[in-house]
Design a protein around this motif. Structure first.
Motif, mmCIF file in Angstrom:
data_model
loop_
_atom_site.group_PDB
_atom_site.id
_atom_site.type_symbol
_atom_site.label_atom_id
_atom_site.label_comp_id
_atom_site.label_asym_id
_atom_site.label_seq_id
_atom_site.Cartn_x
_atom_site.Cartn_y
_atom_site.Cartn_z
ATOM 1 N N GLY A 156 0.837 -1.194 0.000
ATOM 2 C CA GLY A 156 0.000 0.000 0.000
ATOM 3 C C GLY A 156 0.874 1.246 0.000
ATOM 4 O O GLY A 156 1.641 1.482 -0.926
ATOM 5 N N ASP A 157 0.781 2.051 1.055
ATOM 6 C CA ASP A 157 1.586 3.258 1.192
ATOM 7 C C ASP A 157 2.919 2.889 1.836
ATOM 8 O O ASP A 157 2.985 2.589 3.023
ATOM 9 N N ALA A 158 3.995 2.932 1.050
ATOM 10 C CA ALA A 158 5.318 2.549 1.567
ATOM 11 C C ALA A 158 5.816 3.514 2.625
ATOM 12 O O ALA A 158 6.765 3.189 3.360
ATOM 13 N N ALA A 180 12.397 2.201 -1.806
ATOM 14 C CA ALA A 180 12.919 3.461 -2.337
ATOM 15 C C ALA A 180 12.136 3.908 -3.573
ATOM 16 O O ALA A 180 11.822 5.100 -3.729
ATOM 17 N N LEU A 181 11.801 2.972 -4.459
ATOM 18 C CA LEU A 181 11.066 3.332 -5.671
ATOM 19 C C LEU A 181 9.666 3.844 -5.343
ATOM 20 O O LEU A 181 9.179 4.800 -5.964
ATOM 21 N N LEU A 182 9.011 3.202 -4.382
ATOM 22 C CA LEU A 182 7.649 3.598 -4.042
ATOM 23 C C LEU A 182 7.614 4.920 -3.274
ATOM 24 O O LEU A 182 6.754 5.773 -3.531
ATOM 25 N N VAL A 183 8.528 5.091 -2.336
ATOM 26 C CA VAL A 183 8.504 6.299 -1.504
ATOM 27 C C VAL A 183 8.924 7.536 -2.304
ATOM 28 O O VAL A 183 8.301 8.596 -2.199
ATOM 29 N N HIS A 184 9.980 7.396 -3.113
ATOM 30 C CA HIS A 184 10.509 8.550 -3.846
ATOM 31 C C HIS A 184 9.913 8.678 -5.253
ATOM 32 O O HIS A 184 10.324 9.562 -6.008
ATOM 33 N N ASP A 185 8.990 7.776 -5.605
ATOM 34 C CA ASP A 185 8.298 7.847 -6.898
ATOM 35 C C ASP A 185 9.299 7.882 -8.050
ATOM 36 O O ASP A 185 9.220 8.727 -8.947
#
Length: 342
Positions: free
Chosen positions: A233-235, A325-330
């Motif tokens: 979901g929301d990392a 890292a990919l999910l949080v920093h888009d």
């Protein structure tokens, strides 16, 4: 006195509710039937509600959040130490109410309907895969009783068994041939079910931008990417990538004391399905790396130092941190990316 914190012991029909005020004094002990839950909480001032993460917990969390309450889910093993004496519904609700107010408690993110829908596809597909494997093993075992040995691998069942059934020289009874044909039909049905569910998952994957970004990571395909996006979901619920890796059970267990560090095998906490898929993906990356034998490749270097199973878990841990890292920093995945120096 106004209720500030409530613990709910979920069930199919009868729910136990335990509430306290801001001073920690018990002001509510009540049993509610399923149809009374929505009405009861709609008439309460917004408060903190704790529940164990179990069947229907995410549904009730969304339902109560829509009524203005703050809902937090907890793993049952973290609630158990707060049960004071004998186990019953009232004691469980009291323990949940106590646990949810602890500042150091770890909480389970509430899943939305789309996440639950995608994860349901994964769970059903996993069940069909297990049933398909069991059916193939049953066919192989039955043929073995008649002296016919089929090589390992599910593909050999569909390739060789029909020819063996048609072969008149193996002296198999007619009723047994019909039985194996029926089992082969069932195996083919399971094949189709798995393929159809995978097609639905891949369709969702093509429409989800985050899932497509995760697919670029070596060792992660559409199935793993969709499962990661739907489960995490929301990392941002995790402070860093290490927390996500630990949440998936990809870190060592500890049995340390007196300042002496003693690290054991994998903790195996969290979602076993996700952990398995990440490790299988890591094995495929290791296989390719050993074929290329590039001495500058991190994967090749770690396989030279460690057992391949240890290397697979280490790589799966690294993949989990990359996913965070990919999910949080888009961001999109970049091979050979090096973080900027502080």
């Amino acid at each position: 006195m106004e209720i500030t914190t409530i613990g709910i012991d979920l069930a199919k029909n009868v729910f136990q509710v335990h509430g306290v005020n801001k001073h920690g004094k018990v002001v509510l002990r009540k049993q509610l039937r399923r149809e009374q839950i929505a009405t009861f909480f709609a008439n309460l001032h917004p408060c903190l509600i704790g529940m164990e993460a179990c069947g229907s917990a995410h549904y009730w969390a969304r339902k109560l959040q829509a009524l203005g309450h703050t809902v937090k889910l907890m793993a049952p093993q973290f609630v158990k130490p707060y049960v004071k004496s004998n186990k019953n519904d009232a004691a469980d609700a009291e323990a949940i109410c106590e646990a949810v107010s602890r500042p150091s408690m770890r909480f389970v993110p509430v899943k939305n309907i789309e996440q639950q829908s995608v994860l349901s596809l994964h769970r059903v597909r996993q069940g069909f895969v297990k049933a398909r494997t069991a059916q193939a093993n049953q066919i192989r075992g039955l043929l073995g009783e008649f002296g016919i040995v089929v090589p390992q691998g599910i593909a050999y069942i569909t390739q060789r068994v029909p020819e063996l059934i048609e072969d008149a020289s193996n002296a198999l009874p007619g009723s047994f041939r019909l039985l194996i044909n029926r089992l082969l039909e069932h195996l083919e049905l399971l094949h189709r079910q798995v393929d159809e569910i995978e097609a639905v998952i891949k369709t969702w994957h093509r429409d989800n931008e985050a899932s497509q970004r995760l697919e670029k990571v070596p060792g992660i395909g559409p199935l793993t990417a969709t499962a990661l996006v739907a489960t995490i979901g929301d990392a941002r619920n995790f402070d860093n990538g290490r927390q996500l890796a630990a949440w998936l059970g990809l870190v060592p267990r500890q049995h340390s004391s007196g300042g002496k560090q003693n690290l054991l095998g994998m903790s195996k906490r969290g979602d076993a399905y996700l952990r398995t898929m990440l490790i299988h993906g890591a094995r495929s990356v290791i296989y390719r790396a050993t074929q290329k034998a590039d001495p500058n490749n991190w994967v090749f270097k770690i396989t030279a130092r460690r057992n391949k199973n240890v290397a697979a878990v280490a790589l799966a841990n690294k993949m989990a941190r990359t996913v965070w890292a990919l999910l949080v920093h888009d961001r999109s995945f970049q091979p050979g990316y090096a973080p900027r120096a502080a």
